[in-house]
Write a protein that holds these residues in place. Sequence first.
Motif, PDB file in Angstrom:
ATOM      1  N   TYR A   5      37.629  51.276  42.098  1.00 32.36           N
ATOM      2  CA  TYR A   5      38.770  52.007  42.565  1.00 32.36           C
ATOM      3  C   TYR A   5      39.305  51.019  43.799  1.00 32.36           C
ATOM      4  N   TYR A   7      40.862  52.589  46.955  1.00 31.50           N
ATOM      5  CA  TYR A   7      41.323  53.542  47.566  1.00 31.50           C
ATOM      6  C   TYR A   7      41.370  53.511  49.215  1.00 31.50           C
ATOM      7  N   SER A  13      33.642  53.335  43.986  1.00 27.12           N
ATOM      8  CA  SER A  13      33.293  53.812  42.821  1.00 27.12           C
ATOM      9  C   SER A  13      34.003  55.034  42.250  1.00 27.12           C
ATOM     10  N   ALA A  14      34.372  55.691  41.261  1.00 22.75           N
ATOM     11  CA  ALA A  14      35.372  56.856  40.852  1.00 22.75           C
ATOM     12  C   ALA A  14      34.591  58.130  41.891  1.00 22.75           C
ATOM     13  N   VAL A  17      35.450  58.047  45.420  1.00 18.99           N
ATOM     14  CA  VAL A  17      36.819  58.409  45.973  1.00 18.99           C
ATOM     15  C   VAL A  17      36.909  60.123  46.216  1.00 18.99           C
ATOM     16  N   LEU A  78      41.456  43.747  43.329  1.00 23.43           N
ATOM     17  CA  LEU A  78      40.984  44.838  42.329  1.00 23.43           C
ATOM     18  C   LEU A  78      40.463  44.269  40.890  1.00 23.43           C
ATOM     19  N   ASN A  82      36.897  44.040  38.838  1.00 24.25           N
ATOM     20  CA  ASN A  82      36.782  44.694  37.622  1.00 24.25           C
ATOM     21  C   ASN A  82      36.599  43.842  36.484  1.00 24.25           C
ATOM     22  N   MET A 113      45.773  54.892  45.936  1.00 28.88           N
ATOM     23  CA  MET A 113      44.801  54.879  44.838  1.00 28.88           C
ATOM     24  C   MET A 113      45.297  53.805  43.900  1.00 28.88           C
ATOM     25  N   TYR A 115      43.373  51.610  40.245  1.00 28.61           N
ATOM     26  CA  TYR A 115      42.471  51.168  39.265  1.00 28.61           C
ATOM     27  C   TYR A 115      42.898  50.443  38.090  1.00 28.61           C
ATOM     28  N   THR A 116      42.296  49.731  37.319  1.00 29.57           N
ATOM     29  CA  THR A 116      42.545  49.055  36.349  1.00 29.57           C
ATOM     30  C   THR A 116      42.135  49.818  35.061  1.00 29.57           C
ATOM     31  N   THR A 117      42.540  49.384  33.809  1.00 32.70           N
ATOM     32  CA  THR A 117      42.440  49.661  32.566  1.00 32.70           C
ATOM     33  C   THR A 117      42.266  48.726  31.662  1.00 32.70           C
TER      34      THR A 117
END
Length: 279
Positions: A5, A7, A13-14, A17, A78, A82, A113, A115-117
């Motif tokens: 992430y 942040y 890492s999750a 955060v 980012l 990832n 904040m 993140y990627t998916t």
Amino acid sequence: MGSIYLYNNRFLSAEEVAISPEDRGYYYGDGIYEVFRVYNGRLFEPGLHFDRLERTAAGLRLNLPMDRSALLEKLEELVLRNRLNEGTLYIQFTRGAAPRSLPFPKEAEPSLMAYTTEVARPVAAMEAGIRAKTVEDIRWLHCDYKTLNLLPNVLAKQEAVEAGTDDAILHRGGTVTECSASNIMIVRDGVILTHPADNLILHGVTRAVVLRLAHAAELAVLERPFTLEELLGADEAFITGTTVEVTPVVSVDGQAIGSGAAGPVTRRLQRDFAAAIGL
Ligand code: PLP
């Protein structure tokens, strides 16, 4: 989901955060967001997303903590960290953390904040089309701001899903605006109609790209509101959005649109969109 992430200014890492329970995003939905598509490891149309992000931030008087070139650098990092090739990047900014009270807090710093998916292109839906349900648009009068306040969208989508359909088409007193997370266009007598980019719809990046492609293909386009009646009697209908690209709508409230399958204008724009993303 990618494991890293962004942040504020750090890659974490999750578990690392730590978001404050007093974050105004959590209390009030006092924040803004963007969803970028990543194709072949690259952000799609970042300039259009940054234009909208900055416009929304200005509308909410939320100070973005960095300028677009610094932000772009972070987002590209980012994606790299990832190892994302195909998917989406979500980013949100809230007004920060402060004791619960409506006025802007003097001390709070905006918080970021992202993140990627990993997500594949929605090839099955783009091929077969979706079924939709019409739902009254009960949102506020700044749907052009991409804010965290998505409750009307949540309720509309849920109503559509509970009715056994795929998505909700929103209308204000019979005038179609957009969908729960996409814009909508119809084709009538060879003319593409879509709601103007005013305060009643989100100014979709995909909508802008598709209109550009339609102009390049010399297709007739009218940016004007259309009614539910015009939608139901349309030759074709399709939605546009970062995650749905150009997806046909084949039925509305159980009634077939046109032939009940994707029409030639929709197919043409799907092909041109695929070319625009480098496929
Ligand atoms: N309209 C709404 C309400 C949305 O939430 C979205 C995207 O999330 C869109 C339209 C499509 O915008 P874009 O093409 O920029 O993804």
